[in-house]
Motif scaffolding. Structure first.
Motif, PDB file in Angstrom:
ATOM      1  N   GLU A 204      23.949  15.111  35.008  1.00 16.59           N
ATOM      2  CA  GLU A 204      24.631  15.467  33.766  1.00 16.59           C
ATOM      3  C   GLU A 204      25.384  14.267  33.196  1.00 16.59           C
ATOM      4  OE1 GLU A 204      27.466  18.998  31.903  1.00 16.59           O
ATOM      5  OE2 GLU A 204      27.208  18.835  34.088  1.00 16.59           O
ATOM      6  N   THR A 210      25.218  14.279  26.925  1.00 12.47           N
ATOM      7  CA  THR A 210      26.489  14.809  27.420  1.00 12.47           C
ATOM      8  C   THR A 210      27.635  14.210  26.615  1.00 12.47           C
ATOM      9  OG1 THR A 210      25.576  15.046  29.657  1.00 12.47           O
ATOM     10  CG2 THR A 210      27.972  15.074  29.434  1.00 12.47           C
ATOM     11  N   ARG A 214      32.776  16.655  27.494  1.00 10.22           N
ATOM     12  CA  ARG A 214      32.189  17.211  28.710  1.00 10.22           C
ATOM     13  C   ARG A 214      32.366  16.246  29.879  1.00 10.22           C
ATOM     14  NH1 ARG A 214      31.916  20.636  32.416  1.00 10.22           N
ATOM     15  NH2 ARG A 214      30.075  20.435  33.764  1.00 10.22           N
ATOM     16  N   GLN A 217      35.691  16.809  31.234  1.00  7.95           N
ATOM     17  CA  GLN A 217      35.731  18.051  31.995  1.00  7.95           C
ATOM     18  C   GLN A 217      35.064  17.885  33.359  1.00  7.95           C
ATOM     19  OE1 GLN A 217      37.323  20.743  31.216  1.00  7.95           O
ATOM     20  NE2 GLN A 217      36.680  21.946  33.000  1.00  7.95           N
TER      21      GLN A 217
END
Length: 261
Positions: A204, A210, A214, A217
């Motif tokens: 990811e 991405t 994000r 996070q």
């Protein structure tokens, strides 16, 4: 050549009037230059609008400031926050563009001697600052107050508390959000959360789609899962911790033209 005494005696016995001394006329003071705003392509002269309109335009320019600063203790990420530099970087250009000036006009301070959790002597400083926000026409908003506090072992406590008070003023008066998703934005059924693998997080992070939010996070999730220092294989085939991998890609994407603020 006569002496000073001889010349005095000559004037005393002479009937001729003593000429008045010649005084040089004082030089006229040079006028001060006009302190006009120096407009340029980046910052043209601001519109002469009322202060509340100029402040709305500042808010419109800033919009959101992300929690991009990181608080790290003992090599581990504890939390993200918005520091004073983030506030100044966002509001500085916007206030200059619209002719807004923010000035501290009064400050009340209080101090208290205390100790840190390790027993080291510290000084606590609390300040309440009164601010004046001036517009391009010279009018101002009603006086505003904000508070800040700090804990310091040296002589920086007051400056830190002042910075926190300024940060609170800018973010609260500007009503500037972080841009993070709302915790209540999605309804999630309660159940056992699946445990993600280090390779899932790696994939990811490496995904160019991405977002910066994000990535922030992911760093938070890795900290809670105690996976920040897990080694994975990066895009070059080398071993790298998830924390270092995420931070590197975050900085690289943020530095690209058109990257998120």
């Amino acid at each position: 050549m006569t002496s000073l005494t001889e010349r005095a005696e000559q004037h005393a016995t002479s009937s001729e009037p003593i000429p008045a001394p010649a005084f040089t006329a004082p030089l006229a003071a040079e006028p001060l230059p006009d302190l006009d705003f120096e407009a340029n392509e980046a910052y043209p002269a601001p519109d002469m609008v009322p202060v509340h309109i100029a402040w709305l335009r500042v808010r419109n320019d800033v919009r959101a400031v992300a929690k991009s600063d990181r608080h790290i203790e003992n090599g581990k990420l504890k939390y993200h926050f918005r520091g004073i530099e983030a506030a100044l970087n966002a509001f500085g250009p916007a206030t200059l563009r619209h002719g807004i000036t923010v000035m501290a006009v009064d400050m009340a301070t209080s101090y208290r001697d205390t100790k840190s959790s390790r027993g080291n002597p510290m000084r606590e400083c609390t300040v309440v600052v009164t601010w004046q926000v001036l517009g391009p026409k010279g009018d101002s908003l009603p006086l505003l107050k904000s508070a800040g506090e700090s804990l310091d072992s040296g002589d920086k406590g007051t400056a830190k508390a002042q910075s926190l008070a300024l940060r609170a003023l800018l973010f609260n008066t500007g009503m500037i959000p972080t841009g993070d998703p709302e915790p209540e934005a999605a309804q999630v059924e309660r159940g056992d959360a699946p445990v993600r693998s280090a390779n899932d997080y790696r994939d990811e992070i490496l995904n160019p789609d991405t977002s910066l939010g994000r990535l922030e996070q992911i760093s938070y999730e890795l900290g809670n899962a105690r996976m920040l220092h897990v080694l994975v294989q990066n895009e070059n085939g080398d071993e790298e911790t998830l924390d270092a991998l995420g931070m590197r890609h975050y900085q690289e994407r943020k530095a690209k033209p058109g990257g998120e603020a």
